[in-house]
Design an enzyme around this catalytic site. Structure first.
Site, mmCIF file in Angstrom:
data_model
loop_
_atom_site.group_PDB
_atom_site.id
_atom_site.type_symbol
_atom_site.label_atom_id
_atom_site.label_comp_id
_atom_site.label_asym_id
_atom_site.label_seq_id
_atom_site.Cartn_x
_atom_site.Cartn_y
_atom_site.Cartn_z
ATOM 1 N N ARG A 15 0.813 -1.211 0.000
ATOM 2 C CA ARG A 15 0.000 0.000 0.000
ATOM 3 C C ARG A 15 0.847 1.261 0.000
ATOM 4 O O ARG A 15 0.559 2.213 -0.708
ATOM 5 C CB ARG A 15 -0.913 0.016 1.226
ATOM 6 C CG ARG A 15 -2.339 -0.298 0.928
ATOM 7 C CD ARG A 15 -3.192 -0.103 2.179
ATOM 8 N NE ARG A 15 -3.462 1.310 2.430
ATOM 9 C CZ ARG A 15 -4.376 2.007 1.784
ATOM 10 N NH1 ARG A 15 -5.094 1.437 0.852
ATOM 11 N NH2 ARG A 15 -4.581 3.278 2.063
ATOM 12 N N ALA A 16 1.903 1.226 0.786
ATOM 13 C CA ALA A 16 2.736 2.418 0.921
ATOM 14 C C ALA A 16 3.368 2.777 -0.423
ATOM 15 O O ALA A 16 3.416 3.953 -0.795
ATOM 16 C CB ALA A 16 3.808 2.183 1.974
#
Ligand SMILES: [Zn+2]
Length: 654
Positions: free
Chosen positions: A276-277
Site C-alpha cells: 500500500r505504501a
C-alpha cells in the site's frame, strides 16, 4: 450561508495544506489523517478545502449525486435516462459526527414506506452525501471501530454497500476522506492508521511573527467574515484553478523508472508492510508533479511523498509514538542507493536510532541536569537502592469491564453501552414510545395473525402489539485506574516481574481500547499517584517500569487515594465510567483495615487481581473484592487464553 475561513488565508501548516491539495488533485491517494493538539486550527483548514474543489455536474433529483456523463449503474434512484439536463452544484463537505449511528453513516431503510406501501425505499446516509466531495471526521480516533471500518472500506472501494433487514443496496461513494485527531485523547489503532493515504502532524508555529499573523487574520475574519473572504477571493480562485488544471494534467504525468525505484527502495528501507505504501507514494508523487505543472515525477517529488505517506506506516510497537517524523538520513540513504550511489555504512549499520540522550531520563523525575544517559536505571526511584525489576513480556489479557451497560460514554472498546449508537443485537417489545423499529422482528410478530385479522389485499395488517424495537449495543472507553501494591510482600523479584508484566499487559489492552489510564501505587507508609488519569499509555508504562518496591503494605491508604483520584476525575470527565483494578495480595500491614476504605468505593466497578501465591493462601484479596463489591481474578487467570471461566459479575454500577 456560512462563510468559511479561506484556505488561502491559512498561515503556515504547509504539509497539511499540501496533503489536502494533493488529495484534491488525486483522490485515489486515499485521504489524509491530521494529528495534532487542540487549538491548531486543523479543522479550519480542512473545512476550507471544499470551496476549492471544482463544481460537480449531477443528475437532477438523484440523491446519490450521479454524474450525468456516467451515471452509477447501481444507483438506487436510477436507472437514469440519458440526455437529462445536468445540474451543477458545489462539491460538498460532509461532516461525520463521532456519535453517529451506522444508519446515519451508511443509510437506512425507509421503514414508513416499507410498512405502509410495501416499498423497500432506501434513505441515503452520509456516505452518499459525501460522494464526489469531502467526508470529514473530527476526532476520528474516538469513532466507533466498526464505523471507521465501514468508512475506510467505502473510501478504498469507492462504493458503499448496505445490507439491512433483507434489503441490499450499493451505490457509488467516492470521497476525499479527512480525519483529524488529538493523539492525547487516544491513538487510532495501527490497522486503521495505515489505511489513510497520508498523515500529517500539525502544531502551532513557534515563530512569534507567524503567530502574530495568525491572530491578526483570525481577528479580521471574526470582525467581518464577508469582507475578509472577499479579500482572499483572488487567492481562492487561483488555487481552485490550479487544482482543476492539475486534475487535467494528472493522467499524462510520467513516473520514470528511476523514481519508481526510489519509491520501492524507500518503502523497503522503512520496512513498511504490504504494498500500500508504495502505491500511495507513487500516486502522491504523481499528483505532486501535476500540482506543480510538470509532466514527470522527480526525485524531489518522491522525497516529499515519503514524508507524507510513510510516518504512520513504519512498523512500531504500541508504545511507539506514531507522531515522530521520518528519519531523514535513512530516507536519503535509501534514495541514493536506489540511484546507484555510494553505499556507505558498515554491514551492521542498520540501527534506526543514533542513541542520543533521552530527553526524559530514567530517574523518575529526579534526573535534573546531569547526564541522563549515564544514570543507572531506576536512580531516584528505588529507595532500597535496588534497581526496579523489569516486567515479564506482555501478553493479551482477557477483557475486564464494568458488568452493567452504561448510557454511552466516550466511544471506545471496553464497557458495554445501550442507547442510540452501536450495532443492533436483538429486538424487544418497546416499553413506552417506539424509538428504533426492528423491522424483521415486527414482521415476524405480525405474520402469524394475518389470516386471523382478515387480511385480504397485499398490505400487511399491523397492530401496535406487533411492534418490536431494536436493541443496540455499543462500546465506550473507560477510565481504568490501577491501584498497585508495591510492598515487600509483593516484592519477591520473580513475583514482582509477573505483577509488572500483568499491569503492562493490561495497559497495552487499555491502549488498544482507547481508555484513559491512571496509576496509584502504595508501599511503606503511604500511597502515591504515580500517574494522574491520562490517555498516554506510554507515560503509564514508563512509570510502571520505574516503580520501586518494598516496605509495608498500606492497603487502605492506596484505596483512599484511588477514591480521591476517581472523585476528581468524575468532575473533570463525568461521562467516562471508571473501572478500578486493584493489584495486590491483600495483606495489609500498615494503616487501618482496608475493609472500610473498600466499602467507600462500592459504587465503582472494580476488579481485584489476586497476586497471592505459594502453598498456603489466605484469600485476603477475595475478601477485599467482596468488600469492594468487585470481582476477584487470580493473576494467573488474567491471560486471554487461560481456560478459566470468563470474568463475570463485575458489580453493577448504581
Ligand atoms: Zn443516481
Amino acid at each position: 450561508m456560512i462563510i468559511r475561513y479561506p484556505f488561502s488565508a491559512v498561515v503556515g501548516h504547509d504539509d497539511l495544506k499540501l496533503a489536502l491539495l494533493l488529495n484534491a488533485v488525486s483522490p485515489a491517494i486515499g485521504g489524509v489523517l491530521v494529528r495534532g493538539e487542540k487549538g491548531t486550527a486543523k479543522s479550519t483548514v480542512v473545512r476550507s478545502l471544499a470551496a476549492l474543489l471544482p463544481q460537480v455536474a449531477v443528475v437532477a433529483g438523484c440523491r446519490f449525486s450521479c454524474d450525468p456523463a456516467a451515471p452509477d449503474p447501481s444507483c438506487p434512484d436510477g436507472p437514469h435516462e440519458s440526455g437529462l439536463s445536468p445540474q451543477t452544484r458545489p462539491a460538498r463537505l460532509v461532516e461525520l459526527p463521532v456519535g453517529a449511528s451506522e444508519d446515519r453513516v451508511a443509510g437506512s431503510l425507509d421503514l414508513e414506506r416499507a410498512l405502509t406501501e410495501g416499498v423497500k425505499a432506501f434513505e441515503p446516509g452520509l456516505l452518499a452525501a459525501a460522494h464526489r466531495g469531502v467526508l470529514y471526521v473530527d476526532e476520528v480516533n474516538l469513532l466507533h471501530d466498526h464505523l471507521v471500518d465501514l468508512l475506510l472500506d467505502a473510501a478504498a472501494m469507492g462504493v458503499a454497500h448496505v445490507e439491512r433487514e433483507g434489503v441490499s443496496v450499493r451505490h457509488a461513494a467516492r470521497f476525499l476522506l479527512v480525519g483529524t485527531m488529538n493523539p492525547e485523547e487516544g491513538e487510532l489503532r495501527p490497522q486503521l492508521l495505515d489505511r489513510f493515504g497520508l498523515a500529517v502532524e500539525v502544531r502551532a508555529s513557534r515563530d512569534p511573527a507567524e503567530r502574530a499573523e495568525v491572530v491578526r487574520r483570525r481577528l479580521a475574519f471574526d470582525a467581518g467574515p464577508a469582507g475578509f473572504a472577499a479579500a482572499y477571493a483572488g487567492g481562492e480562485r487561483d488555487l481552485a484553478g490550479r487544482i482543476a488544471a492539475a486534475r487535467e494534467r494528472l493522467p499524462g504525468v510520467a513516473l520514470p523508472d528511476a523514481a519508481l525505484r526510489g519509491i520501492t527502495a524507500v518503502c523497503a528501507a522503512f520496512d513498511v508492510e504490504g504494498m500500500r505504501a508504495d502505491l500511495v507514494m507513487a500516486r502522491t508523487a504523481v499528483a505532486l508533479a501535476a500540482w506543480e505543472g510538470r509532466d514527470e515525477v522527480t526525485s524531489g517529488d518522491v522525497r516529499t511523498a515519503a514524508r507524507l505517506a510513510l510516518p504512520h506506516r513504519r512498523r512500531r510497537d504500541p508504545f511507539d509514538d506514531p507522531g515522530h517524523g521520518l528519519d531523514e538520513e535513512r530516507l536519503e540513504q535509501a534514495l541514493s542507493e536506489a540511484d546507484g550511489g555510494p553505499k556507505d555504512g558498515g554491514p551492521d549499520d542498520d540501527g534506526p536510532y543514533d542513541d542520543g540522550p533521552d530527553d526524559d531520563g530514567p530517574g523518575g523525575g529526579g534526573a535534573s541536569g546531569g547526564d541522563p544517559a549515564d544514570a543507572p536505571p531506576g536512580a531516584g526511584g528505588a529507595s532500597g537502592g535496588r534497581a526496579p525489576v523489569s516486567a515479564t513480556a506482555p501478553y493479551r489479557t482477557r477483557l475486564l469491564a464494568p458488568e452493567a451497560a452504561g448510557r454511552g460514554g466516550p466511544a471506545g472498546r471496553r464497557g458495554r453501552t445501550t442507547g442510540e449508537s452501536g450495532r443492533t443485537v436483538g429486538a424487544r417489545t418497546p416499553d413506552g414510545r417506539l424509538r428504533r423499529l426492528h423491522l424483521a422482528a415486527t414482521l415476524a410478530a405480525a405474520a402469524p395473525h394475518q389470516r386471523g385479522r382478515g387480511r385480504s389485499g397485499s398490505g400487511l395488517v399491523l397492530r401496535r402489539e406487533d411492534l418490536r424495537e431494536a436493541v443496540r449495543e455499543g462500546r465506550e472507553s473507560n477510565l481504568v485506574l490501577f491501584c498497585v501494591d508495591a510492598s515487600g510482600s509483593m516484592a519477591a523479584r520473580a513475583r514482582m516481574r509477573a505483577v509488572k508484566g500483568a499491569v503492562l499487559s493490561l495497559l497495552l489492552d487499555a491502549y488498544q481500547r482507547r481508555d484513559k489510564v491512571g496509576l496509584v501505587t502504595f508501599r511503606g507508609e503511604d500511597a502515591t499517584v504515580a500517574l494522574p488519569p491520562t490517555s498516554s499509555v506510554e507515560l503509564a508504562s514508563d512509570r510502571l517500569a520505574r516503580l520501586a518496591t518494598g516496605g509495608r503494605t498500606p492497603l487502605a491508604a492506596g484505596l483512599r487515594r484511588a477514591e480521591r483520584v476517581l472523585a476528581a476525575e468524575r468532575l473533570r470527565d463525568p461521562r467516562r465510567r471508571p473501572l478500578l483494578v486493584v493489584v495486590t495480595d491483600g495483606r495489609h500491614t500498615s494503616g487501618p483495615d482496608p475493609v472500610g476504605a473498600a466499602a467507600r468505593l462500592a459504587g465503582v466497578a472494580s476488579v481485584v487481581v489476586d497476586c497471592e501465591h505459594g502453598p498456603v493462601r489466605l484469600g485476603l484479596a477475595g475478601r477485599l473484592a467482596a468488600a469492594l463489591g468487585g470481582t476477584p481474578i487470580r493473576l494467573e487467570e488474567l491471560a486471554a487464553d487461560h481456560l478459566a471461566a470468563v470474568v463475570r459479575d463485575v458489580r453493577k454500577v448504581a
